[in-house]
Design a protein around this motif. Structure first.
Motif, PDB file in Angstrom:
ATOM      1  N   ALA A   1       0.842  -1.203   0.000  1.00 20.43           N
ATOM      2  CA  ALA A   1       0.000   0.000   0.000  1.00 20.43           C
ATOM      3  C   ALA A   1       0.873   1.248   0.000  1.00 20.43           C
ATOM      4  CB  ALA A   1      -0.919  -0.017   1.224  1.00 20.43           C
ATOM      5  N   GLY A   2       0.504   2.178  -0.828  1.00 24.02           N
ATOM      6  CA  GLY A   2       1.243   3.426  -0.925  1.00 24.02           C
ATOM      7  C   GLY A   2       2.412   3.380  -1.891  1.00 24.02           C
ATOM      8  N   GLN A   3       2.699   2.192  -2.438  1.00 21.92           N
ATOM      9  CA  GLN A   3       3.818   2.068  -3.372  1.00 21.92           C
ATOM     10  C   GLN A   3       3.363   1.666  -4.772  1.00 21.92           C
ATOM     11  OE1 GLN A   3       7.051  -0.362  -1.901  1.00 21.92           O
ATOM     12  NE2 GLN A   3       6.777   0.338   0.207  1.00 21.92           N
ATOM     13  N   ASP A   4       2.032   1.678  -4.992  1.00 19.47           N
ATOM     14  CA  ASP A   4       1.514   1.202  -6.278  1.00 19.47           C
ATOM     15  C   ASP A   4       1.876   2.124  -7.432  1.00 19.47           C
ATOM     16  OD1 ASP A   4      -0.020   3.139  -5.070  1.00 19.47           O
ATOM     17  OD2 ASP A   4      -1.936   2.383  -5.842  1.00 19.47           O
ATOM     18  N   SER A   5       2.275   3.340  -7.145  1.00 13.07           N
ATOM     19  CA  SER A   5       2.652   4.266  -8.219  1.00 13.07           C
ATOM     20  C   SER A   5       4.160   4.311  -8.452  1.00 13.07           C
ATOM     21  CB  SER A   5       2.140   5.682  -7.893  1.00 13.07           C
ATOM     22  OG  SER A   5       2.733   6.153  -6.684  1.00 13.07           O
ATOM     23  N   LEU A   6       4.930   3.576  -7.626  1.00 12.69           N
ATOM     24  CA  LEU A   6       6.384   3.594  -7.749  1.00 12.69           C
ATOM     25  C   LEU A   6       6.859   2.551  -8.749  1.00 12.69           C
ATOM     26  CD1 LEU A   6       7.429   3.919  -3.987  1.00 12.69           C
ATOM     27  CD2 LEU A   6       7.129   5.743  -5.667  1.00 12.69           C
ATOM     28  N   PRO A   7       7.968   2.817  -9.437  1.00 13.74           N
ATOM     29  CA  PRO A   7       8.540   1.813 -10.331  1.00 13.74           C
ATOM     30  C   PRO A   7       9.006   0.592  -9.534  1.00 13.74           C
ATOM     31  CG  PRO A   7       9.479   3.985 -10.757  1.00 13.74           C
ATOM     32  CD  PRO A   7       8.709   4.091  -9.485  1.00 13.74           C
ATOM     33  N   VAL A   8       8.919  -0.581 -10.150  1.00  9.98           N
ATOM     34  CA  VAL A   8       9.347  -1.836  -9.534  1.00  9.98           C
ATOM     35  C   VAL A   8      10.451  -2.436 -10.391  1.00  9.98           C
ATOM     36  CG1 VAL A   8       8.659  -4.159  -8.795  1.00  9.98           C
ATOM     37  CG2 VAL A   8       7.068  -2.241  -8.546  1.00  9.98           C
ATOM     38  N   VAL A   9      11.536  -2.857  -9.749  1.00  9.11           N
ATOM     39  CA  VAL A   9      12.646  -3.455 -10.473  1.00  9.11           C
ATOM     40  C   VAL A   9      12.890  -4.863  -9.955  1.00  9.11           C
ATOM     41  CG1 VAL A   9      13.778  -1.263 -10.949  1.00  9.11           C
ATOM     42  CG2 VAL A   9      14.390  -2.537  -8.899  1.00  9.11           C
ATOM     43  N   LEU A  10      13.397  -5.686 -10.823  1.00  7.17           N
ATOM     44  CA  LEU A  10      13.756  -7.067 -10.511  1.00  7.17           C
ATOM     45  C   LEU A  10      15.263  -7.213 -10.605  1.00  7.17           C
ATOM     46  CD1 LEU A  10      12.125 -10.298 -11.863  1.00  7.17           C
ATOM     47  CD2 LEU A  10      14.528  -9.883 -12.351  1.00  7.17           C
ATOM     48  N   THR A  11      15.873  -7.839  -9.618  1.00  7.26           N
ATOM     49  CA  THR A  11      17.313  -8.076  -9.653  1.00  7.26           C
ATOM     50  C   THR A  11      17.584  -9.583  -9.597  1.00  7.26           C
ATOM     51  OG1 THR A  11      17.595  -7.987  -7.244  1.00  7.26           O
ATOM     52  CG2 THR A  11      17.762  -5.919  -8.463  1.00  7.26           C
ATOM     53  N   ALA A  12      18.561 -10.018 -10.380  1.00 10.12           N
ATOM     54  CA  ALA A  12      18.931 -11.433 -10.414  1.00 10.12           C
ATOM     55  C   ALA A  12      20.426 -11.539 -10.627  1.00 10.12           C
ATOM     56  CB  ALA A  12      18.184 -12.164 -11.531  1.00 10.12           C
ATOM     57  N   GLY A  13      21.033 -12.574 -10.066  1.00 15.16           N
ATOM     58  CA  GLY A  13      22.466 -12.809 -10.228  1.00 15.16           C
ATOM     59  C   GLY A  13      22.800 -14.254  -9.951  1.00 15.16           C
ATOM     60  N   GLY A  14      23.985 -14.671 -10.396  1.00 14.92           N
ATOM     61  CA  GLY A  14      24.396 -16.049 -10.181  1.00 14.92           C
ATOM     62  C   GLY A  14      23.498 -17.042 -10.878  1.00 14.92           C
ATOM     63  N   ILE A  15      23.168 -16.778 -12.142  1.00 12.23           N
ATOM     64  CA  ILE A  15      22.204 -17.582 -12.883  1.00 12.23           C
ATOM     65  C   ILE A  15      22.938 -18.658 -13.684  1.00 12.23           C
ATOM     66  CG2 ILE A  15      20.332 -17.512 -14.567  1.00 12.23           C
ATOM     67  CD1 ILE A  15      20.465 -14.347 -13.970  1.00 12.23           C
ATOM     68  N   SER A  16      22.476 -19.894 -13.576  1.00 15.59           N
ATOM     69  CA  SER A  16      23.017 -20.985 -14.383  1.00 15.59           C
ATOM     70  C   SER A  16      21.917 -21.493 -15.298  1.00 15.59           C
ATOM     71  CB  SER A  16      23.531 -22.115 -13.495  1.00 15.59           C
ATOM     72  OG  SER A  16      24.595 -21.676 -12.697  1.00 15.59           O
ATOM     73  N   GLY A  17      22.109 -21.290 -16.598  1.00 15.75           N
ATOM     74  CA  GLY A  17      21.079 -21.612 -17.577  1.00 15.75           C
ATOM     75  C   GLY A  17      20.498 -20.350 -18.169  1.00 15.75           C
ATOM     76  N   THR A  18      19.775 -20.480 -19.265  1.00 12.58           N
ATOM     77  CA  THR A  18      19.070 -19.329 -19.817  1.00 12.58           C
ATOM     78  C   THR A  18      17.850 -19.057 -18.945  1.00 12.58           C
ATOM     79  OG1 THR A  18      17.688 -20.682 -21.274  1.00 12.58           O
ATOM     80  CG2 THR A  18      19.802 -19.934 -22.143  1.00 12.58           C
ATOM     81  N   LEU A  19      17.498 -17.793 -18.821  1.00 13.00           N
ATOM     82  CA  LEU A  19      16.431 -17.409 -17.905  1.00 13.00           C
ATOM     83  C   LEU A  19      15.407 -16.559 -18.653  1.00 13.00           C
ATOM     84  CD1 LEU A  19      16.733 -16.292 -14.274  1.00 13.00           C
ATOM     85  CD2 LEU A  19      15.693 -14.700 -15.865  1.00 13.00           C
ATOM     86  N   SER A  20      14.148 -16.971 -18.579  1.00  8.24           N
ATOM     87  CA  SER A  20      13.036 -16.196 -19.133  1.00  8.24           C
ATOM     88  C   SER A  20      12.124 -15.794 -17.991  1.00  8.24           C
ATOM     89  CB  SER A  20      12.253 -17.023 -20.162  1.00  8.24           C
ATOM     90  OG  SER A  20      13.089 -17.403 -21.238  1.00  8.24           O
ATOM     91  N   VAL A  21      11.860 -14.492 -17.874  1.00  5.19           N
ATOM     92  CA  VAL A  21      11.034 -13.965 -16.786  1.00  5.19           C
ATOM     93  C   VAL A  21       9.674 -13.578 -17.344  1.00  5.19           C
ATOM     94  CG1 VAL A  21      10.860 -12.238 -14.963  1.00  5.19           C
ATOM     95  CG2 VAL A  21      13.108 -13.097 -15.629  1.00  5.19           C
ATOM     96  N   TYR A  22       8.624 -14.101 -16.703  1.00  6.40           N
ATOM     97  CA  TYR A  22       7.251 -13.801 -17.105  1.00  6.40           C
ATOM     98  C   TYR A  22       6.549 -13.075 -15.967  1.00  6.40           C
ATOM     99  CZ  TYR A  22       7.952 -17.242 -20.821  1.00  6.40           C
ATOM    100  OH  TYR A  22       8.416 -17.934 -21.907  1.00  6.40           O
ATOM    101  N   LEU A  23       5.877 -11.994 -16.298  1.00  2.00           N
ATOM    102  CA  LEU A  23       5.064 -11.264 -15.341  1.00  2.00           C
ATOM    103  C   LEU A  23       3.612 -11.407 -15.752  1.00  2.00           C
ATOM    104  CD1 LEU A  23       4.707  -9.357 -12.915  1.00  2.00           C
ATOM    105  CD2 LEU A  23       5.040  -7.427 -14.501  1.00  2.00           C
ATOM    106  N   ASN A  24       2.840 -12.129 -14.932  1.00  2.00           N
ATOM    107  CA  ASN A  24       1.422 -12.382 -15.225  1.00  2.00           C
ATOM    108  C   ASN A  24       1.239 -12.990 -16.619  1.00  2.00           C
ATOM    109  OD1 ASN A  24       0.658 -11.267 -12.703  1.00  2.00           O
ATOM    110  ND2 ASN A  24       0.739  -9.202 -13.586  1.00  2.00           N
ATOM    111  N   GLY A  25       2.147 -13.912 -16.968  1.00  5.49           N
ATOM    112  CA  GLY A  25       2.035 -14.633 -18.223  1.00  5.49           C
ATOM    113  C   GLY A  25       2.675 -13.973 -19.412  1.00  5.49           C
TER     114      GLY A  25
END
Length: 824
Positions: free
Chosen positions: A81-105
């Protein structure tokens, strides 16, 4: 009819929706570490789940799986609550394999298997009050999906997973951004230039900015009006505040902004200040030559399971530093944020690498591979600009630099690294090949496996410029495990001393990397590997074992870096011993000639067979056919001679890494390759298998000839067809003296090439006789016989490859191994 139409329409729209959701979306741009520093609030922590055969299972990180080709993870989250207008970022590291990120499909990010960390902003239009984040990890099969893997031995075990959890952060508006701090001049002290952008509301009164630099403080106060401003300044600092491996001091820039007397903003920017250059044959940190005393740190996921990743990295790096090392090489992977932070604080130079290992030239024409490489370097640049430990990036390991396409590929990547990361680049070429006139990277790294003294000294000495050794002391001509089972033996230490002396005093290289910090999991076994309790293949080369216990000889390791001795310890070469082949040939020969003397018909058949170029004697008018026993007796003895020679070649060279690499590619499945390793170390099993194959081949040919005769209406008996195949090998009987000498030749590793040529000539002679025999028996053209013989060899290989499905580019890779020359 109406129901069928509705079902059809539903299927069509559902299919279109699935295609729309899985179609790659426009790439959301990455953001830098400075953009989220001091302004991020974590959403969560998220509870991640993995899909298995029964449903979804909660997981913790680090997380990895070795037996799967695809893994799906998911986590649900809500925007606070109160953060719905703020930008959201995703951070990832140490990945083994190809990575596909899906947000709500919807696909929002694809990341290749470069292990490079990244931070990406989630598209605001896709965010909902309740959201589902899905992650799919896959193993790439070719360059389209990521960085393919060709090398089988000396490669880490393949796995899918994440060393750290994927996290979400909401970003509050930043008043201060794009902070940059760099050294402009370096003499008795360092002249720093800094800049940042600031966005402040318009105000009648001025804002007060307090800037505090360095651990002991160097305050500066300024007053500015509202609006968007670019702040710049200069600062002189003592050299003692510059970062180096011997002085890993980090600068913390502390900025406060006041509106009158109230604190409006407070930001901290951690930095490591250092200059980096390659000059006069040495890496210079802050203008000081810094010899590289490094160690290889392999990417082994299994040892991280169930532990704290940050604690493990801190402990490992601290141990490496205490052992006298000042550099860490990450073979075929890039550092993540945790590694960078730990190396910064402890004082280690990091040498990361793109996962480009032994790629054949055709791959460097691939635009997808170039894009994957550029993306990986850009991701790393966005998060590593403030980390002084990152020193160099390897653009390609164990590759040929002859081809123009490869050179162009490396030049492009070199420019990206120099501009975006502002660090050094290196390439690991084949030591046996002449290097291009124009330097492909800032320096070369000789990633060689066999001990240094076994290479052509002049070839290495003539390579101009800065050179490092990629693997010091990794191979000995005896099982590595033997060094560690003898509690009083100092063979390992002597061997390292030998390699270090050769490195510095004979080859005059500028340092290198010891193989390796710990024993590590192999993708495929080799003759040096050992198995742990879980039947996993372990390369037994580490200074520490799998339980992080130092090897018993390690107490004497540290002084090796400072050795001033020029004496090379030439240990006696390890020789293989086996009397099996000699005993087999001697007794089988006695038995063969004992039967030969007691059977006049066999004696007569032998003399007549040698007079005819088609391998056997048959008087068609008298319908005389050589007895089947005589054919098998001669053919069996010839097959035994040839199989014993081939078996001895495989046995005495079964520990050759190039032979094992060829076998790993050709044999395909891991189980089949392991069977080869087991059989190749046993003279008895080798001889039995090869003898069966060499004797079975003429028998199969005879049945094929009989079938061909029946189909063509010719009256040819099976015993005639048998005689063609079995008696064509009569010239191989002359290999008896060769076989007796070949074992000694192979055991002492001399005259091998001449032995192979001689055996090849006899094999060609035998084929000439079988071709002639088929031509005479069938009264047909030689060309047709050649086609039939060729098919008899190619059809089994076609069936084999159809079943086991070889790796992409397998033929180009084998060609590359042949060209590599001194690689193994």
């Amino acid at each position: 009819m109406k129901t069928k139409l509705l079902i059809l329409l539903f299927t069509v729209f559902a299919s279109l929706q699935a295609i729309a959701q899985n179609r790659p979306q426009p790439q959301v741009p990455d953001i830098s570490a400075n953009e989220i520093a001091g302004s991020a609030s974590e959403i969560g922590p998220l509870q991640w789940q993995v899909r298995n055969s029964t449903g979804w299972e909660n997981i913790d990180f680090p997380f990895s799986r070795t037996e799967l080709k695809e893994i799906t993870l998911r986590a649900a989250f809500k925007i606070p609550a109160g953060q719905d207008s703020l930008p959201v970022v995703l951070t990832a590291g140490g990945i083994s394999g190809t990575l596909s990120v899906y947000l709500n499909g919807h696909l929002i990010r694809f990341h290749s298997n470069s292990t490079a960390p990244f931070t990406v902003r989630l598209p605001a239009e896709e965010l909902q009050p309740k959201n589902l984040l899905s992650v799919v990890l896959k193993r790439p099969s070719d360059a389209t999906g990521g960085f393919p893997q060709f090398a089988r031995i000396y490669s880490e075990q393949k796995y899918l997973g994440l060393r750290e959890a994927i996290k979400l952060y909401s970003l509050r508006p930043k008043l201060l951004r794009n902070f940059n701090l760099k050294i402009e001049t370096l003499t008795s002290a360092a002249e720093l230039f800094y800049s940042y952008e600031i966005r402040l509301p318009e105000s009648k009164s001025k804002y007060r900015i307090e800037e505090n630099f360095l651990p002991k403080g160097s305050k500066r106060t300024r007053y500015i009006s509202g609006g968007t401003k670019r702040i710049e300044g200069r600062l002189t600092v003592k050299k003692e505040y510059l970062w180096s491996p011997d002085n890993p001091v980090l600068t913390r820039t502390h900025i406060k902004i006041f509106d009158k007397n109230s604190l409006l903003l407070e930001e901290n920017f951690p930095f490591g200040l250092r200059t980096l250059e390659l000059k006069s044959g040495s890496i210079r940190i802050n203008g000081v030559p810094t010899p590289v005393k490094g160690i290889n740190y392999h990417n082994d996921a299994q040892r991280l399971e169930g532990g704290s990743y940050k604690k493990i990295i801190r402990s490992d790096f601290k141990t490496i530093k205490e052992m006298g090392f000042n550099a860490v090489r990450l073979p075929r992977y890039l550092p993540d944020q945790t590694m960078l932070q730990m190396a910064d604080s402890i004082g280690l130079l990091l040498f990361g690498e793109l996962p480009i290992l032994r790629y054949p030239p055709p791959l460097f024409f691939n635009d997808d591979l170039l894009e994957h490489s550029k993306m990986a370097l850009s991701n790393l640049a966005a998060l590593s600009t403030s980390h002084p430990s990152i020193t160099a990036i390897g653009l390609g390991q164990e590759i040929s630099l002859r081809d123009a396409a490869t050179q162009k590929f490396m030049f492009i990547l070199k420019d990206i690294v120099n501009i975006k990361l502002k660090i050094l680049t290196y390439v690991s070429p084949f030591p046996a090949e002449a290097l291009p006139i124009e330097k492909i990277a800032d320096f070369y790294l000789l990633d060689i496996y066999r001990p240094l003294q076994r290479y052509a000294i002049e070839n290495i000495k003539n390579q101009k410029g800065f050179l490092l050794a990629g693997k010091i002391g990794c191979i000995r001509n005896e099982p590595a495990a033997k060094w560690d089972t003898d509690p009083v033996s100092q063979e390992r230490v002597k061997f390292f001393k030998h390699e270090f002396d050769a490195l510095f005093n004979t080859f005059h290289l500028n340092g290198g990397f010891v193989e390796s910090y710990m024993d590590w999991h192999l993708a495929r076994a080799n003759h040096y590997s050992v198995q742990n309790a879980d039947s996993a293949d372990i390369y037994h080369s580490g200074l520490l074992d799998r339980n992080r216990h130092a090897k018993h000889w390690l107490f004497d390791f540290n002084p090796l870096w400072n050795s001033g001795s020029t004496h090379l310890l030439n240990s006696a070469p390890h020789q293989k011993h086996s009397n099996f082949f000699s005993i087999l040939i001697i007794f089988s020969t006695i038995f063969f000639f004992a039967v030969y003397r007691r059977m006049p018909r066999l004696n007569e058949n032998m003399r007549k067979a040698m007079r005819h170029p088609y391998g056997f004697f048959v008087d068609m008018r008298e319908r005389r056919i050589i007895p089947l026993f005589n054919s098998f007796w001669v053919g069996g003895y010839a097959a035994l001679l040839l199989s014993s020679i081939f078996s001895s070649i495989l046995y005495f060279h079964h520990d050759s890494f190039i032979l094992q690499e060829f076998s790993a590619i050709l044999l395909g499945p891991v189980g089949l390759y392991k069977s080869f390793l087991q059989v190749s170390s046993s003279p008895l099993y080798l001889t039995l298998i090869l003898f069966s194959m060499l004797l079975l081949y003429p028998i199969i040919v005879s049945f094929i000839l009989k079938i061909a005769a029946v189909l063509s209406g010719l009256r040819i008996r099976l015993r005639q067809a048998m005689a063609i195949g079995l008696w064509s090998g009569v010239p191989l009987l002359f290999l008896l003296p060769v076989s007796l000498f070949s074992f000694q030749i192979l055991a002492f590793e001399s005259w091998n090439l001449y032995l192979f040529i001689l055996i090849l000539l006899f094999v060609v002679w035998a084929h000439f006789r079988i071709i002639n025999g088929i031509r005479v028996l069938f009264i047909t053209k030689v060309s047709k016989v050649l086609v039939a013989i060729l098919l008899s060899y190619t059809i089994p290989f076609i069936i084999f490859w159809a079943v086991f499905k070889p790796t992409a580019y397998w033929l180009d890779y084998l060609s590359l191994l042949v060209r590599s020359g001194s690689l193994f």
